[in-house]
Design a protein around this motif. Structure first.
Motif, PDB file in Angstrom:
ATOM      1  N   SER A 199      52.152  59.646   3.010  1.00 51.61           N
ATOM      2  CA  SER A 199      51.013  59.176   3.697  1.00 51.61           C
ATOM      3  C   SER A 199      50.011  60.076   3.972  1.00 51.61           C
ATOM      4  O   SER A 199      48.549  59.784   4.265  1.00 51.61           O
ATOM      5  CB  SER A 199      51.415  58.690   5.169  1.00 51.61           C
TER       6      SER A 199
ATOM      7  N   TYR B 210      52.648  44.921   9.286  1.00 49.30           N
ATOM      8  CA  TYR B 210      52.625  45.821   8.120  1.00 49.30           C
ATOM      9  C   TYR B 210      53.216  44.640   6.939  1.00 49.30           C
ATOM     10  O   TYR B 210      52.599  44.986   5.709  1.00 49.30           O
ATOM     11  CB  TYR B 210      53.640  46.882   8.341  1.00 49.30           C
TER      12      TYR B 210
ATOM     13  N   GLY C  25      48.495  50.497  12.528  1.00 52.41           N
ATOM     14  CA  GLY C  25      48.622  50.634  10.911  1.00 52.41           C
ATOM     15  C   GLY C  25      47.434  50.490  10.204  1.00 52.41           C
ATOM     16  O   GLY C  25      46.378  50.028  11.018  1.00 52.41           O
TER      17      GLY C  25
ATOM     18  N   TYR D 225      51.764  52.885   8.189  1.00 55.18           N
ATOM     19  CA  TYR D 225      52.193  52.555   9.597  1.00 55.18           C
ATOM     20  C   TYR D 225      52.061  53.822  10.211  1.00 55.18           C
ATOM     21  O   TYR D 225      52.818  54.835   9.759  1.00 55.18           O
ATOM     22  CB  TYR D 225      53.431  52.105   9.881  1.00 55.18           C
TER      23      TYR D 225
ATOM     24  N   TYR E  53      45.345  49.751   6.222  1.00 55.92           N
ATOM     25  CA  TYR E  53      45.606  49.218   4.959  1.00 55.92           C
ATOM     26  C   TYR E  53      44.354  49.163   4.122  1.00 55.92           C
ATOM     27  O   TYR E  53      43.407  48.310   4.422  1.00 55.92           O
ATOM     28  CB  TYR E  53      46.138  47.450   5.265  1.00 55.92           C
TER      29      TYR E  53
ATOM     30  N   SER F   8      54.773  54.551   4.547  1.00 52.83           N
ATOM     31  CA  SER F   8      53.507  54.081   3.462  1.00 52.83           C
ATOM     32  C   SER F   8      53.982  53.676   2.302  1.00 52.83           C
ATOM     33  O   SER F   8      54.797  53.947   1.864  1.00 52.83           O
ATOM     34  CB  SER F   8      52.645  55.548   3.646  1.00 52.83           C
TER      35      SER F   8
END
Ligand code: P5A
Length: 436
Positions: free
Chosen positions: A199, A174, A312, A286, A314, A207
């Motif tokens: 999130s 992360y 996680g 995450y 992204y 987040s």
């Protein structure tokens, strides 16, 4: 590239449907055209910018150790039934049935699909950690698509997915993405502020949103005044502890997309009083075993026991960034591109397109710039100087090279689009300045 043989349909009038500067300018400068609500065709200039942004994102993902793949836009509904998101996603998901009556969907994100791919191939902890990403079109049937590519229905996203054996590993993954994001946005001339975030539909309990401050943004951001001045990339981070403490500082920030999040409520400390509007250009999450558990993504750990993967995801809004960069860089005459994402570095104007000698000199400059590897757009059209100046300002290339009356004496004018500063210098100095 020669403008006379290119496809840059600029507009003089302000399109009535566009409410914010970036949307107006993207239409006027001939970057995009809408084909359905929230769906756009990318015209040549817009596509060049999109590709440059995509490449910066790609380079920084690769540098952070993420590995590029390419997953399809269409996904089987069954995978989403396994995670429980098929019904939960609601009307934002575009559902499709193929000729064999199989239920499909146009992917709004890829957590399920990547977890499925990964679980089939990976058996042991020795194959971890891994971070896989792709840059692919997504579809979300937004109820109110607006502001052009900022909130589209079809949009280009970079989405990465990390797989780790345990929570410590997941946190490291992360943090790596967190830093890679700051570098990515800085390379585009943007200062993106990381903020604690909800999130939402992706789930999980940690987040961050990356937000560019702009009055037209759709996210309300709360942050401590000190953080507005922070220079996260200026901080030297050489150890895991330094990374942890650096990371900890930024969790003091908070971003929200609705009005119920106010200081003192919903976990936002009282002292975060600066309220601003911003554009969310990236979002990282995450979420532990939220997808790996229901999809059964496990590996054998060092002790031989089956262990559920920690994950996680992204995201970076690649197509949204085109709009965000314009929101952050424009003036009354048009776009002002930061050089790393500009469609061309130099606009070369031939103000004497009907004069054979002048045209010869300008063509020579054009050839030399191209040979030096400079991306140059030559305005060789048979147009009035005023129209050429206006179009070049609108398109917003960082440098303008104007060949006019001075050409007889071997002089050209160099103009910096951002500052408006101009100087008349010899052709040789101009070439040195721009090709150096
Ligand atoms: C993270 C990667 C996700 O989807 N799953 C995979 C996670 N996150 S997100 O926040 O929902 O989206 C990531 C980024 O995509 C951009 N974005 C959009 N851009 C244009 N139009 C839209 N309708 C749109 N929706 C999301 C944002 O930049 C967001 O941060």
């Amino acid at each position: 590239m020669r403008l006379s043989q290119y496809f840059v349909p600029t507009l003089k009038e302000t399109p009535a449907e566009a409410q914010i500067a970036s949307h107006r300018l993207m239409l006027r400068a001939g970057l995009i055209r809408q084909t359905s609500a929230g769906i756009y065709a990318w015209l040549p200039l817009g596509l060049r910018v999109l590709r440059k942004i995509e490449n910066i994102v790609r380079e920084e993902q690769n540098a952070a150790g993420a590995i590029e793949v390419l997953m399809p836009t269409l996904q089987p509904a069954d995978l989403w039934r396994q995670s429980g998101r098929y019904e939960a996603y609601g009307k934002e998901m575009l559902r499709i049935t193929d000729r064999h009556d199989r239920e499909m969907l146009y992917g709004p994100t890829n957590e399920e699909m990547i977890t499925d791919l990964f679980r089939r191939e990976i058996r042991t902890y020795r194959d971890l950690p891994r971070n896989l990403y792709h840059i692919q079109w997504k579809f979300r049937d937004e109820i109110r698509p607006r502001f052009g590519v900022m909130r589209g229905r079809e949009f280009l996203m970079k989405d990465a997915y990390s797989f780790d054996l345990d929570f410590e590993g997941a946190k490291r993954s992360y943090r790596k993405m967190f830093l890679a994001y700051l570098r990515t946005f800085a390379r585009m001339g943007l200062k993106a502020i990381p903020m604690r975030a909800d999130s939402g539909a992706i789930g999980g309990d940690l987040s961050h949103e990356f937000v560019i401050l702009a009055d037209t943004g759709e996210s309300a951001a709360f942050c401590h005044p000190d953080w507005m001045q922070a220079d996260p990339l200026g901080e030297r981070i050489t150890s895991d502890e330094e990374l942890s403490s650096f990371f900890g500082k930024y969790t003091a920030l908070y971003a929200a997309t609705d009005e119920k999040h106010v200081p003192g409520k919903a976990g936002i400390p009282e002292e975060q009083v600066v309220r601003a509007r911003g554009i969310e250009v990236g979002h990282i999450f995450y979420f532990g075993a939220k997808y790996s558990e229901p999809l059964g993504a496990k590996v054998k750990g060092p002790d031989g026991a089956e262990t559920t993967l920690e994950m996680g995801s992204y995201g970076i809004g690649v197509s949204r960034l085109v709009g965000a960069i314009i929101e952050a860089g424009h003036d009354g005459n048009g776009i002002v591109w930061p050089e790393p994402v500009a469609p061309f570095k130099v606009g070369l104007l031939n103000l004497k397109a009907n004069d054979a000698h002048a045209t010869g000199v300008v063509e020579d400059i054009y050839g030399k710039l191209q040979n030096a590897g400079v991306e140059v757009l030559l305005d060789d059209r048979d147009e009035r100087p005023g129209a050429k100046f206006a179009d070049m300002d609108l398109i917003g290339l960082p440098w303008q090279l104007v060949g006019g009356r001075g050409l007889e004496k071997g002089l050209v004018e160099v103009k910096c689009r951002k500052t408006g500063a101009r100087e008349e210098i010899s052709i040789e100095s101009a070439l040195r300045k721009l090709a150096g």
